[in-house]
Enzyme design. Structure first.
Site, PDB file in Angstrom:
ATOM      1  N   GLU A   1     -59.259 -10.022  45.289  1.00 34.30           N
ATOM      2  CA  GLU A   1     -60.079 -10.633  44.400  1.00 34.30           C
ATOM      3  C   GLU A   1     -61.244 -11.347  44.794  1.00 34.30           C
ATOM      4  OE1 GLU A   1     -61.096 -13.487  42.424  1.00 34.30           O
ATOM      5  OE2 GLU A   1     -58.680 -12.667  41.742  1.00 34.30           O
TER       6      GLU A   1
ATOM      7  N   TYR B   1     -49.453 -32.503  26.390  1.00 32.23           N
ATOM      8  CA  TYR B   1     -48.204 -32.341  26.887  1.00 32.23           C
ATOM      9  C   TYR B   1     -48.103 -32.900  28.533  1.00 32.23           C
ATOM     10  CZ  TYR B   1     -49.236 -27.462  27.709  1.00 32.23           C
ATOM     11  OH  TYR B   1     -50.209 -26.394  27.959  1.00 32.23           O
TER      12      TYR B   1
END
Length: 385
Positions: free
Chosen positions: A34, A211
Site C-alpha cells: 500500500e 442515510y
C-alpha cells in the site's frame, strides 16, 4: 502437492484487504503493498447490500458500527419530499436473501477488513512504479526497494498502475456529472435523515442520497449534479457549501438544511470508462475499481470488489495460478460488465426533467419492487461453486 504461489496484492483499500483476507481463509499467504503511510479510507459511507454483507460475515468483518436499514430505495420528489416509492427492508431482505442491508462508514469497513487479514501481511509506504513479467513478476517501488511474486493482483483503484502497464483500455470519457459528499453529525440533521433509511431525492438533472452511518452518529450525504467545467476525479478535492447549495436551489428546505450542516463538501467528477476487454496478463490480474470502475448509482462498487476477492481466492486455491486468473476473469467479467452498464443507464433515469417521461418513471417506481427486481445483484453468492 503443488507449492503455494507467492501472491502480491497492490493496493490496501477495501478490495486489496478483502483479497488478502479471503486468501488467508483459503490457506494462501499474500503480501499487500500500500502506497500510503497508514491504512485509511478517504470518503464517507456505502450501502452493504445482502451480497456484500454475507461476504463480510464470512470474514467476521461486518463492522460493529454498521446500521441495519429498515427502509431502502425510498425515492422522494425533489421539490416537496413526496414519497414516490419505498421498500420495507427490516424483514424482506432477510427473507429473500438470508441477510439484512446495512450502511457503513468506509473507514469502519476498512478497519474491520484489516482485522481479518493475517498479521504481517500489509506493507505500508510502498508505491509501485514498475512491473515486469519474467520467470516471476518483478516489482519496483519508489523507495528503491524491489520484490518478486508468482502472482500480482492489481487492486490499486481507478488510476491503476497495474492496468496501465498490462491492459489496454480506452481513455475515460467526461460524463458531465460530478458528485458532492459530506458527513453530517446526526444531532444537526433533520429527523427524516436520521431514520434507518436509504433515501434518494430525485429531480431535474440532479439527485441526492442520504442515510445514517457509524452507528447512527453521522448521516452520509452524497449528491450528483451537472459538472460544468469541473473534471477533477479525486476523493480529496473539495467545493464550498455555497456551490453545493446553488446546485440544489429550490429543492425541499430539509435538504438545504442538511447540506448546510455538512460543512465543507468533497467534490469529484464522474469519468465514464467502458468495460475492459481483458483483466489478466499471464500471472497478473486486476480487481475492483482497477478492473471495472462503475458509476455509484447502484451502490455496488465496494461489493463487487469484495466479490472479486472471494472468487479470486477460491480460484487460486483450486488450480495453477495462470489458469486460476483466467477462470476468475471468466466467472466475474459478465456480472461486473452488466453492473457497469446498469449503473451508467441509471443517471438518465434519476435526472429526468419534470414532464411526461418523469411522470411515467414515477408511476413505474410506485409499481415496481426493486428489492426483488435486483435479485440478480443481492442473491449472488460469490462463495458458491
Amino acid at each position: 502437492m503443488r507449492s503455494a504461489p507467492e501472491i502480491a496484492v497492490l493496493g490496501g483499500g477495501i478490495g486489496g484487504l478483502a483479497t488478502a483476507a479471503f486468501l488467508g481463509r483459503a490457506g494462501l499467504g499474500s503480501t499487500v503493498y500500500e502506497q500510503a503511510r497508514e491504512l485509511g479510507e478517504v470518503g464517507a459511507g456505502l450501502v452493504a447490500a445482502p451480497n456484500l454483507a454475507r461476504l463480510l460475515r464470512e470474514l467476521d468483518a461486518l463492522p460493529a458500527e454498521a446500521v441495519p436499514l429498515d427502509i431502502g430505495w425510498e425515492f422522494r420528489r425533489w421539490q416537496d419530499g413526496t414519497v414516490l416509492s419505498s421498500e420495507d427492508l427490516r424483514e424482506s431482505c432477510q427473507a429473500l436473501y438470508g441477510e439484512r442491508t446495512y450502511t457503513v462508514h468506509r473507514a469502519d469497513l476498512l478497519a474491520a477488513l484489516a482485522s481479518a487479514v493475517p498479521a504481517g501481511t500489509v506493507r505500508l509506504g510502498k508505491r509501485c512504479v514498475s512491473i515486469e513479467v519474467g520467470s516471476r513478476v518483478a516489482l519496483r517501488f519508489d523507495d528503491g526497494s524491489r520484490a518478486e511474486a508468482d502472482v500480482v493482483i492489481g487492486a490499486d483503484g481507478v488510476h491503476s498502475v497495474v492496468r496501465a502497464a498490462f491492459v489496454e483500455s480506452a481513455a475515460p470519457v467526461y460524463s458531465g456529472i460530478c458528485a458532492f459528499r459530506a458527513l453530517v453529525p446526526a444531532a444537526l440533521a433533520p429527523s427524516a435523515a436520521r431514520r434507518r433509511a436509504q433515501t434518494l431525492w430525485i429531480g431535474p438533472g440532479h439527485h441526492l442520497v442520504h442515510y445514517p452511518v457509524s452507528g447512527g452518529k453521522l448521516v452520509n450525504l452524497v449528491a450528483f449534479a451537472p459538472a460544468g467545467g469541473f473534471s477533477v476525479e479525486s476523493w480529496t478535492a473539495t467545493a464550498t457549501v455555497e456551490e453545493f447549495l446553488a446546485e440544489f436551489e429550490g429543492w425541499d428546505a430539509r435538504l438545504l438544511d442538511l447540506i448546510r450542516a455538512g460543512g465543507t463538501p468533497g467534490r469529484w467528477a464522474l469519468l465514464d470508462r467502458a468495460p475492459l476487454e481483458r483483466w489478466s496478463h499471464g500471472p497478473v490480474t486486476l480487481l475492483g475499481d482497477a478492473a471495472h470502475p462503475m458509476f455509484p448509482f447502484f451502490g455496488q462498487g465496494a461489493a463487487q470488489s469484495v466479490e472479486d476477492a472471494a472468487v479470486l481466492a477460491r480460484c487460486l486455491a483450486s488450480t495453477e495460478p495462470e489458469e486460476a486468473l483466467q477462470r476468475y476473469e471468466k466467472l466475474r467479467k459478465p456480472r461486473t460488465t452488466r453492473l457497469q452498464e446498469a449503473s451508467h443507464a441509471r443517471a438518465h433515469v434519476n435526472h429526468l426533467p419534470d414532464g411526461p417521461e418523469q411522470q411515467s418513471r414515477d408511476a413505474a417506481f410506485a409499481a415496481g419492487d426493486p428489492l426483488r427486481d435486483n435479485g440478480w445483484i443481492y442473491g449472488y453468492d460469490a462463495l458458491r461453486p
